[in-house]
Scaffold this active site. Structure first.
Site: not given
Ligand code: IVH
Length: 702
Positions: A134, A155
């Site tokens: 991640k 985003r």
């Protein structure tokens, strides 16, 4: 969060209050993180807030708020870029910290598929997941139509992001056209924009040299770089992109996540080669531990591992809950401490002469932030922790900002290591460094002859909250000082473009630019000017108080010079400024009592115009703008600090004592002599309702 009552112990009222508080607090941190790229708390602390919110909601589902953080992802887009509505929302991930949470996740997936037809396929031991590092960057969506990149977006809040196409096009790992064949006509590739540590160091070094604020971590620099309004700036930043997911796709192109990733690779995107297909929970956990051990050696920062159910059919059926897919889990690394080698203890001399020891460390990432320096506070601290140069030390980030040394790893102390001897002379000017009774810090007694203090004062003078001279960074100040170009603040305004242009690293254009930047600051706001003087204890906040109170430089200077006499009304007036105590007043008056400082001011006054204080624009229309107000007695509806903050936000000057210059006295419960004094002076008095009215809060009491 430690110290907060256990969720099980909360009453319904307490839970409701806390959910409200958590919603506001999380929204605040979301804004800092997503819109400003400037988080105040660590990811671990943030996750803790979210977890507590979730735990309370789980216990009191009827109390879930419409604006609950569990229903939102991130923050709304900032102004400056066109908004983009994602064809398919960009989701977030559920977090896990403990192995048990990961086992629950696998069990949950298995329980989801209870149909006999599924049971054989989906046993807990056999659930296949892709395990991916991640990366701690920011996610972006790349929309390809007929293989061409048509849109690149951040985003944002997951539903609406920002159009940063031009910036994303500058990344080498973002192809303008997809390679190979077989891609759907419409395909939104999703992944992480990030910067490797090395690039992060380089960007920061450049910024430091230019006197600009440095970034706290690679994530922030990646976010800041991607959200540049000028793509040329983004292009100079070494950003990279890993593809790991997708949004809209006009046709199916894979049956498993693993296959999808290999498609991405064939189509010219970069997929993290460390990602691995794991069969069952134990394999997934083994991957987590393995990657955790490699963490420090990876060229980029990671904050955990993401597990994704590999079978896309199962993914589809699992679907999502509120903000996250049920088929994926982020297994985060715990908040970190780390060990590293302390190479050297360096003594920094501050602008007030205090000697501060700083540990120079072998660079290491702690909780997502690269740490190369840690404070050692003072000589007692070094002795107490018994820190030697060359020691291996345990470090952590206290309050998640300033790195600290926790302890020394004694077993790893090199043979022949000697205790550190704190210098009793200033390492810069050689003057005696003394420690006054009761003081933690040793101070250089060199005063005006100490180059370190002079340079630090000049650095402060041009710093962001002071004169804010663009392009005149700490390094330039030090170099100009070294060569005798500047000795006191006024010299900055007498610099000549011709002199600078001939210096190494400078040219005519850059020199002209610097002079222009300096000229731009020949008019300066009073509060900035006061802050720039570097009077001990007088920082930005106090400078504002003084500016608001005295209004003009001439008035302030006149009063401060008169205040040398402690019996003078000027001195009493200074103490009357709310927030200024006797200690601070002594430092301020002391500054003006020093002839050298008055010379500096005279000299500066010939070069710059200090503008009179103007009440903040939003307060200008308020009846309180420019007024002096005194509070006495207790208020029902708000605390004293809140009342004060409110008054100041409306442009008022809050004083502690009533005088003939006071405009309003707000009289609360059990008010004392101030009420009587107001009456005798004929100053307007207000009760609580009157104050609320004046503050624009009428009707909200009680
Ligand atoms: S998948 C629906 N995979 O972590 C799936 N995210 O905490 C959405 N991240 O917003 C994301 N590495 O910015 C995914 N291999 C990875 C990731 C990853 C980093 C980030 C991403 C996401 C955040 C969620």
């Amino acid at each position: 969060m430690s110290g907060a009552p256990a969720v099980e112990a909360l009453t319904e009222t307490e839970a409701r209050d806390e959910l409200a508080r958590l919603a506001a607090e999380i929204a605040h941190h979301d804004r800092l993180y997503y819109a400003n790229d400037a988080p105040e708390i660590s990811d671990a602390a943030y996750d803790e807030l979210r977890r507590r919110n979730q735990a309370i909601e789980a216990r009191f589902p009827e109390l879930i708020r419409a604006d609950s953080p569990s229903r939102r992802v991130g923050a709304a887009p900032a102004a400056g870029f066109a908004k983009v509505t994602h064809a398919v929302p960009m989701l977030s991930l559920e977090n896990a910290f403990a192995e048990a949470d990961v086992r629950d996740f696998f069990a949950g997936v298995r329980n989801f598929f209870r149909r006999p037809a599924d049971v054989a396929r989906v046993t807990e031991a056999a659930i296949e997941v892709m395990a991916e590092p991640k990366i701690d960057g920011l996610s972006a969506s790349l929309r390809y139509e007929k293989g061409r990149l048509v849109l690149g977006a951040t985003r944002g809040d997951g539903v609406t992001g920002e159009d940063v196409t031009a910036n994303l096009r500058t990344l080498k790992s973002v192809p303008a056209r997809l390679a190979g064949t077989g891609w759907p006509d419409i395909l939104e590739i999703r992944g992480e924009v990030y910067m490797e540590r090395e690039g992060f160091f380089a960007v920061n070094a450049e910024r430091e040299a230019a006197g600009e604020a440095i970034f706290a971590n690679p994530r922030n620099v990646a976010a800041g770089s991607l959200r540049q309004l000028d793509p040329a700036v983004t292009a100079r930043r070494p950003l990279k992109f890993f593809a790991y997911a997708w949004g809209e796709a006009s046709a199916p192109f894979a049956a498993t996540h693993e296959e999808a990733l290999s498609c991405f690779r064939r189509w010219g995107l970069t997929v993290n080669r460390r990602s691995r297909l794991c069969r069952g929970v134990d394999a997934a956990l083994a991957f987590y531990r393995e990657i955790g051990e490699q963490r420090a050696e990876l060229p980029y920062d990671i904050d955990g591992v993401v597990y994704k159910v590999n079978d896309l059919e199962l993914q589809r059926r699992l679907g999502m809950v509120s903000r996250a897919p049920r088929w994926a889990l982020a297994h985060k690394f715990p908040a970190e401490r780390a060990q590293t080698v302390l190479h050297e203890i360096r003594i920094q001399v501050g602008r007030q002469g205090s000697l501060t020891p700083v540990a120079v460390l072998e660079p290491i990432t702690v909780g997502g932030v690269v740490v190369q320096r840690a404070t050692l506070h003072n000589e007692d601290e070094i002795a107490r922790k018994d820190v030697h140069e060359g020691d291996t030390v345990v470090i952590q980030r206290a309050g998640d900002v300033i790195p600290q040394i926790v302890s020394v790893v004694r077993e790893r102390r090199p043979a022949g290591s000697k205790p550190y001897v704190f210098p009793d002379h200033c390492p810069i000017c050689g003057s005696l460094a003394v420690r006054e009774e009761g003081m933690a810090a040793r101070r250089c007694t060199g005063g005006l002859i100490c180059a370190a203090q002079a340079v630090e004062r000049l650095k402060h003078f041009v710093a962001r909250d002071c004169f804010d001279i663009e392009g005149l960074g700490a390094k330039h100040i030090a170099a100009f000082w070294e060569d005798g170009l500047i000795r006191q603040p006024g010299d900055i305004f007498r610099l000549q473009a011709e002199t600078i242009a001939t210096r190494e690293g400078w040219g005519e254009v850059s020199a002209a630019k610097l002079i222009a930047a300096i000229d731009e600051r020949r008019r300066i706001a009073l509060d900035r000017f006061i802050n720039a003087l570097g009077i001990p204890q007088v920082g930005q906040a106090t400078a504002r108080l003084l500016a608001r109170h005295y209004r003009s430089f001439a008035a302030w200077r006149r009063e401060m010079e008169a205040a040398v006499d402690a019996d003078s009304p000027a001195y009493a007036g200074l103490l009357d400024v709310h927030g200024i105590g006797a200690d601070m007043a002594a430092d301020i008056v002391g500054f003006f009592a020093e002839p050298h400082n008055r010379d500096i001011l005279d000299d500066l006054e010939r070069e710059v115009a200090v503008l009179d204080y103007e009440a903040p624009a939003h307060g200008a229309a308020s009846p309180l703008a420019g007024k002096t107000i005194v509070f006495t007695g207790g208020l029902e509806s708000m605390s004293r600090p809140e009342a004060k903050a409110r008054a100041e936000a409306l442009g008022a000057n809050v004083a502690s004592a009533v005088s003939s210059k006071t405009d309003y006295v707000v009289i609360g419960a059990d008010a004392g002599q101030k009420a009587a004094r107001a009456a005798s002076l004929g100053v307007t008095t207000l009760d609580e309702a009157g104050w609320l009215e004046l503050a624009g809060l009428g009707g909200t009491a009680g």
